[in-house]
Design a protein around this motif. Sequence first.
Motif, PDB file in Angstrom:
ATOM      1  N   LEU A   1      18.043   4.038 110.548  1.00 43.30           N
ATOM      2  CA  LEU A   1      18.140   4.182 109.095  1.00 43.30           C
ATOM      3  C   LEU A   1      19.257   3.287 108.581  1.00 43.30           C
ATOM      4  CD1 LEU A   1      17.248   5.602 106.460  1.00 43.30           C
ATOM      5  CD2 LEU A   1      18.889   7.419 106.992  1.00 43.30           C
ATOM      6  N   VAL A   2      18.900   2.339 107.708  1.00 43.44           N
ATOM      7  CA  VAL A   2      19.871   1.428 107.096  1.00 43.44           C
ATOM      8  C   VAL A   2      20.183   1.957 105.702  1.00 43.44           C
ATOM      9  CG1 VAL A   2      20.321  -0.944 106.369  1.00 43.44           C
ATOM     10  CG2 VAL A   2      18.813  -0.496 108.317  1.00 43.44           C
ATOM     11  N   GLY A   3      21.460   2.038 105.329  1.00 45.57           N
ATOM     12  CA  GLY A   3      21.752   2.573 104.004  1.00 45.57           C
ATOM     13  C   GLY A   3      23.100   2.178 103.447  1.00 45.57           C
ATOM     14  N   THR A   4      23.245   2.460 102.157  1.00 43.91           N
ATOM     15  CA  THR A   4      24.516   2.246 101.458  1.00 43.91           C
ATOM     16  C   THR A   4      25.364   3.507 101.609  1.00 43.91           C
ATOM     17  OG1 THR A   4      23.475   3.031  99.420  1.00 43.91           O
ATOM     18  CG2 THR A   4      23.479   0.652  99.811  1.00 43.91           C
ATOM     19  N   GLN A   5      26.305   3.757 100.674  1.00 44.18           N
ATOM     20  CA  GLN A   5      27.200   4.908 100.814  1.00 44.18           C
ATOM     21  C   GLN A   5      26.453   6.236 100.804  1.00 44.18           C
ATOM     22  OE1 GLN A   5      26.909   3.352  97.929  1.00 44.18           O
ATOM     23  NE2 GLN A   5      26.647   4.945  96.383  1.00 44.18           N
ATOM     24  N   MET A   6      25.163   6.205 100.424  1.00 44.42           N
ATOM     25  CA  MET A   6      24.354   7.433 100.436  1.00 44.42           C
ATOM     26  C   MET A   6      24.321   8.081 101.820  1.00 44.42           C
ATOM     27  SD  MET A   6      21.041   6.267  98.277  1.00 44.42           S
ATOM     28  CE  MET A   6      21.168   5.620  96.618  1.00 44.42           C
ATOM     29  N   ILE A   7      24.410   7.282 102.882  1.00 42.52           N
ATOM     30  CA  ILE A   7      24.271   7.837 104.229  1.00 42.52           C
ATOM     31  C   ILE A   7      25.617   8.211 104.836  1.00 42.52           C
ATOM     32  CG2 ILE A   7      22.171   6.507 104.651  1.00 42.52           C
ATOM     33  CD1 ILE A   7      23.880   4.750 106.587  1.00 42.52           C
TER      34      ILE A   7
ATOM     35  N   VAL B   1      23.921  24.744  92.655  1.00 45.74           N
ATOM     36  CA  VAL B   1      24.331  23.543  93.387  1.00 45.74           C
ATOM     37  C   VAL B   1      23.981  22.356  92.503  1.00 45.74           C
ATOM     38  CG1 VAL B   1      23.994  22.147  95.442  1.00 45.74           C
ATOM     39  CG2 VAL B   1      23.792  24.607  95.594  1.00 45.74           C
ATOM     40  N   GLY B   2      24.928  21.475  92.261  1.00 44.32           N
ATOM     41  CA  GLY B   2      24.613  20.353  91.379  1.00 44.32           C
ATOM     42  C   GLY B   2      25.586  19.213  91.487  1.00 44.32           C
ATOM     43  N   VAL B   3      25.242  18.124  90.820  1.00 48.41           N
ATOM     44  CA  VAL B   3      26.125  16.960  90.736  1.00 48.41           C
ATOM     45  C   VAL B   3      27.036  17.136  89.525  1.00 48.41           C
ATOM     46  CG1 VAL B   3      24.584  15.410  91.983  1.00 48.41           C
ATOM     47  CG2 VAL B   3      24.283  15.710  89.532  1.00 48.41           C
ATOM     48  N   ARG B   4      27.756  16.084  89.139  1.00 44.67           N
ATOM     49  CA  ARG B   4      28.859  16.254  88.181  1.00 44.67           C
ATOM     50  C   ARG B   4      28.448  16.884  86.849  1.00 44.67           C
ATOM     51  NH1 ARG B   4      28.729  10.191  88.363  1.00 44.67           N
ATOM     52  NH2 ARG B   4      27.522   9.576  86.543  1.00 44.67           N
ATOM     53  N   SER B   5      27.215  16.640  86.378  1.00 45.34           N
ATOM     54  CA  SER B   5      26.793  17.182  85.086  1.00 45.34           C
ATOM     55  C   SER B   5      26.676  18.703  85.090  1.00 45.34           C
ATOM     56  CB  SER B   5      25.453  16.572  84.665  1.00 45.34           C
ATOM     57  OG  SER B   5      24.471  16.805  85.661  1.00 45.34           O
ATOM     58  N   SER B   6      26.642  19.324  86.282  1.00 44.61           N
ATOM     59  CA  SER B   6      26.482  20.779  86.348  1.00 44.61           C
ATOM     60  C   SER B   6      27.727  21.536  85.894  1.00 44.61           C
ATOM     61  CB  SER B   6      26.074  21.220  87.752  1.00 44.61           C
ATOM     62  OG  SER B   6      26.990  20.765  88.707  1.00 44.61           O
TER      63      SER B   6
ATOM     64  N   ILE C   1      19.382  24.589  91.161  1.00 45.62           N
ATOM     65  CA  ILE C   1      19.731  23.207  91.513  1.00 45.62           C
ATOM     66  C   ILE C   1      19.716  22.392  90.224  1.00 45.62           C
ATOM     67  CG2 ILE C   1      19.161  21.232  92.979  1.00 45.62           C
ATOM     68  CD1 ILE C   1      17.253  23.362  94.440  1.00 45.62           C
ATOM     69  N   TYR C   2      20.726  21.528  90.052  1.00 45.12           N
ATOM     70  CA  TYR C   2      20.848  20.804  88.783  1.00 45.12           C
ATOM     71  C   TYR C   2      21.299  19.379  89.049  1.00 45.12           C
ATOM     72  CZ  TYR C   2      21.845  20.500  83.728  1.00 45.12           C
ATOM     73  OH  TYR C   2      21.839  20.190  82.381  1.00 45.12           O
ATOM     74  N   HIS C   3      20.382  18.418  88.815  1.00 39.34           N
ATOM     75  CA  HIS C   3      20.783  17.010  88.940  1.00 39.34           C
ATOM     76  C   HIS C   3      19.858  16.116  88.125  1.00 39.34           C
ATOM     77  CE1 HIS C   3      17.497  16.280  91.738  1.00 39.34           C
ATOM     78  NE2 HIS C   3      17.985  17.133  92.620  1.00 39.34           N
TER      79      HIS C   3
ATOM     80  N   GLU D   1      26.544  13.325  95.405  1.00 40.79           N
ATOM     81  CA  GLU D   1      25.339  12.497  95.378  1.00 40.79           C
ATOM     82  C   GLU D   1      24.097  13.371  95.407  1.00 40.79           C
ATOM     83  OE1 GLU D   1      24.914   9.175  95.407  1.00 40.79           O
ATOM     84  OE2 GLU D   1      26.839   8.332  95.997  1.00 40.79           O
ATOM     85  N   ILE D   2      23.033  12.911  94.757  1.00 40.67           N
ATOM     86  CA  ILE D   2      21.754  13.616  94.819  1.00 40.67           C
ATOM     87  C   ILE D   2      21.257  13.621  96.261  1.00 40.67           C
ATOM     88  CG2 ILE D   2      19.368  13.633  93.997  1.00 40.67           C
ATOM     89  CD1 ILE D   2      20.433  12.129  91.502  1.00 40.67           C
ATOM     90  N   ALA D   3      21.539  12.546  97.008  1.00 44.00           N
ATOM     91  CA  ALA D   3      21.095  12.459  98.399  1.00 44.00           C
ATOM     92  C   ALA D   3      21.604  13.649  99.204  1.00 44.00           C
ATOM     93  CB  ALA D   3      21.601  11.162  99.020  1.00 44.00           C
ATOM     94  N   LEU D   4      22.825  14.082  98.921  1.00 48.33           N
ATOM     95  CA  LEU D   4      23.403  15.203  99.645  1.00 48.33           C
ATOM     96  C   LEU D   4      22.671  16.505  99.366  1.00 48.33           C
ATOM     97  CD1 LEU D   4      27.282  14.886  99.479  1.00 48.33           C
ATOM     98  CD2 LEU D   4      25.816  14.665 101.445  1.00 48.33           C
ATOM     99  N   THR D   5      22.148  16.635  98.141  1.00 49.50           N
ATOM    100  CA  THR D   5      21.508  17.903  97.776  1.00 49.50           C
ATOM    101  C   THR D   5      20.282  18.172  98.638  1.00 49.50           C
ATOM    102  OG1 THR D   5      20.103  16.923  96.052  1.00 49.50           O
ATOM    103  CG2 THR D   5      22.268  17.704  95.387  1.00 49.50           C
ATOM    104  N   THR D   6      19.591  17.130  99.075  1.00 52.65           N
ATOM    105  CA  THR D   6      18.345  17.312  99.830  1.00 52.65           C
ATOM    106  C   THR D   6      18.555  18.160 101.075  1.00 52.65           C
ATOM    107  OG1 THR D   6      17.545  15.187  99.056  1.00 52.65           O
ATOM    108  CG2 THR D   6      16.458  16.094 100.969  1.00 52.65           C
TER     109      THR D   6
END
Length: 839
Positions: free
Chosen positions: A644-650, A404-409, A378-380, A357-362
């Motif tokens: 913090l309320v969130g979806t699977q990102m958290i 460090v990147g998501v699947r497209s890397s 970094i690539y996303h 997830e991009i959220a993880l990269t932060t």
Amino acid sequence: MESLFGDLFDDLESKSARFADVILPVPIPKMFTYKIPKSLEGEVGIGFRVMVQFGSKKVLTGIIGKVHQKPPKEYEAKPILDVLDSYAMVNPLQIKFWSWMAEYYCCHIGEVMNAALPAGLKLSSESKIQLNPTFDTETSPYPLDEREEVILQALASKSELSYDECEQLLGIKSIHGIIKSLVIKEAIIVFEQVKDKYTPKVESRIRFSQPFVEDRKSLETLFDELSAKPKQEEILLKYLQEVPIYQRPELNVKGLDKRIFADAGLSMSSLKTLIKNGVLEEYKLIISRFEEIQGNDEEVTLSEEQNRAIEEIKSSFQEKQVNLLHGITGSGKTEIYIKLIEEAIASGSQVLLLLPEIALTTQIVSRLQKVFGSKMGIYHSKFSDNERVEVWNGVISGKFSFVVGVRSSIFLPFDSLGLIIVDEEHESSYKQFEPSPRFHARDAAIMLSWLHQAKTLLGSATPSFESYFNARIKKYGYVQLLNRYGDASLPEFLISDILVDKKKQLLKLDFTRLMREKIQEALNNQEQVLIFQNRRGYAPYISCEDCGWIPECEHCDVSLTYHQYSEEMRCHYCGFKEKIPKVCPACGSGKLSAVGLGTERIEESLSLLFPEARIARMDLDTTRSKYGYQRILEDFGAGNVDVLVGTQMITKGLDFDRVTVVGILDADRILYFPDFRAGERAFQQITQVAGRAGRREKRGVVIIQSRKPDHFLFDQVIKGDYKGFYLQDMAERQKFFYPPFVKLIKVSCRHKDYKLAEKAARHLHNLLLEVQVKKIMLGPEKGLIGKIKNQYIFETLVKLDKSGNAQAIFKHELRRILESMYANKEFRSVRIIIDVDPY
């Protein structure tokens, strides 16, 4: 393995070569042969970007896949129009990888290329118009209307106009009808202007002219002359303040960013005068879009268990190409990654770290940058086209030895990969669903690693059952971390029964008493809370209390999700939205109520239950901007947010000291999803989100709200009994033939006509039945969501035997059958989608 790639690379580049096979971004199962003009013969080779004409009108960016001397037999080869770079943008290993991906995932190499290249490396063409030199208003038999005359008058003073310029000229939204009319009247010619999309970032800089740097006296004389011109004098003083050329004259070469003078409120006209008089000079400098960051040389402190794990991984890599690192949440996998990355880079190899997830990269990126600095790329997808091209070029030039990147890397132009790390390897985010190629980044990374003769490390607290199965049969190496880093305690699990609280009237705004008490306790202690609900929006849908009407999408077979903040209902599949009705359109009742829980509704409920708490929401709606994730996580990390309320990102990868309570509001929704992986994913998501609690001294608490608190899965999550749950679920999968015991391929037929979609699916199903391999076929059935974007969907699921060459035979026959389907006029308009490893 080499047979997968055919004879794509049999011929090496030759100086006398006259033809090139070019990969084009079109869904056609072959490369196209073009003639290499004599003027370009010394400038082309495998992996070079070229501009070619495709068909009668299109101009496309292609990549040379092969150079040879054989002219095509079926058609006359057109010449390559131009070579776009002085060096290869793609290397032979990448083309091998594309070829494997096209074959394995049953798509075309052009589709892979289209997904692989960042948009900035693809040519764009812009339609423009110019006057037809043979057109004469006096002799033309066609009358012109007022708007056409405006266009022709503009072209009389300007050689060409773009479509956008024409629309602005006339103040209308669509110019196509007028353009078509002028073309018919032979008044204009339409042409395509082809241009490269990537533009380097250019900075205007200012510096002293060399004579003033070399001769200090001339500079002093200049100040005497400017004593009556204070604005010019201010500019020079500002420059000398920033660039002390008296002490270090070599700094003048680099000069100063022009914007510094404007930001300081200095006169730009005075600056212009100084440049005109030769005192200062302005020049352009191409700069990186990425901030230069200096890494530190601090040693990462490892525990005894982490050191043992590293030695076991390195020892296992002697025999196995792939290793599975199974470490509980908070066990310190990131520190192990850092140590292995450092060693790989020191050996001269490149490293790729994949995140789901991009959220993880932060959070992880800022941590890694402290160690690796600017040698890490970094690539996303949140990056602009130009930023992605810079990372691509940085990998080619050697600027980035670690990405460090998501699947497209996985598509980046690595030429000496030594290590690929796939963090949270179990994550479904690694699977690409639309468009083709529908690949799984973890599996593709293992193949990429094999091509580079590199090593792959898969890391997870809750490994995918496929990876764990491969480790158990000794196909992969296996290393385990059983303790949390720094001896932090695992969280305490509490199950809260929704139905019991509802009967006792203790359920308030969807929160049980136990959940409310634990949140309040954390807030009283100035601690932080995470609330997980894997559904964005205010509520899944609204409903009429009198007649039961539920609003549905006009284009898809799904209900519209209610978003209170924007006061609208949205389809999360096609983007359709409409305003919330005042009364029920079916019966006229005004009793419309929200049903179910979304993150937006939970955020509102929390603010009513805990008015003193600072609450934030993290889902797709709040993180659409480039730095949306970063802003929310920085606020939470700084202590500016209590809940913090969130979806699977958290649920994964986030590490915050003060989180002591994690709440899971609707565990049943994950558990009872109609999918053979539902249990596996429920175990993973609950364990992962629970792992965010109590990662330091204080033990965390995890509250799970459920209507079935006695479900065996909760007991195994609480015990942390991954192996026990795995063995129980795998027995079911083996009994009913599901992965990893079989290979799945889903074949879908889509069309706006329901009957034609169904007929095509049945015809295709019957053809597939005739393929002589060991298999089980289910369907064709209407899809779980039967219509998306006005297209009806029918699916056939094929379960293939994993032994022998059943997969290769089936895929070969599948291609032949698809060709016959598209050759049939009746089914030519039906969209057929092949999804290998679909779930």
